[in-house]
Design an enzyme around this catalytic site. Structure first.
Site: not given
Ligand code: FES
Length: 149
Positions: A35, A104
């Site tokens: 992400c 995450c």
């Molecule tokens: Fe990036 Fe959770 S979506 S750390």
């Protein structure tokens, strides 16, 4: 919509160990290949024990909850014990994360390893668990399970 359990919500809304410390013994930064979010973890080490840990997260609520839990888990542990911490254990302590949020927790796991790597490098320490470890490796094998929903 009860996507997150109470433990996750509590660690997100009242995170422990947030911030930055003066003169850390080790600093680790990790950016998620999934992400793009970033995490910094700093540690204080005395007599091979982690006496303090702080985090700063440029990431989502699950990353904040994971780093709150992960830093709490390593404080008081020896460096070798902290190196054994996996993102799965962090998730277990949190009582679970939604599948799309597994990656995450990897941020916290990797940032801790990078902080210990920094400490070991600066202090000439050897830890078997760090043998061949590359803090810059784009190793995203832990995250694969997270992309599907
Ligand atoms: Fe990036 Fe959770 S979506 S750390």
């Amino acid at each position: 919509m009860a996507l997150y359990n109470d433990i996750v919500m509590d660690n997100f809304l009242n995170p422990k160990n947030v911030g930055e410390m003066e003169n850390p013994d080790g600093t680790g930064i990790y950016g998620s290949p999934v992400c793009g979010d970033m995490m910094q973890i700093q540690i204080k080490v005395e007599d091979d024990k982690i006496t303090d840990a702080k985090f700063k997260t440029f990431g989502c609520g699950s990353a904040i909850a994971s780093s709150s839990m992960a830093t709490s888990m390593i404080i008081g542990k020896t460096v070798e014990e902290a190196l054994e911490l996996t993102n799965k254990q962090i998730i277990e302590e949190l009582g679970g994360l939604p599948p799309v949020k597994i990656h995450c927790s990897v941020l916290a796991d990797k940032a801790i390893k990078n902080a210990i790597y920094d400490y070991a490098t600066k202090n000439g320490k050897y830890y078997a668990a760090l043998e061949g470890y590359d803090p810059n490796a784009d190793d995203d094998e832990d995250e694969h399970g997270a992309v599907e929903e």
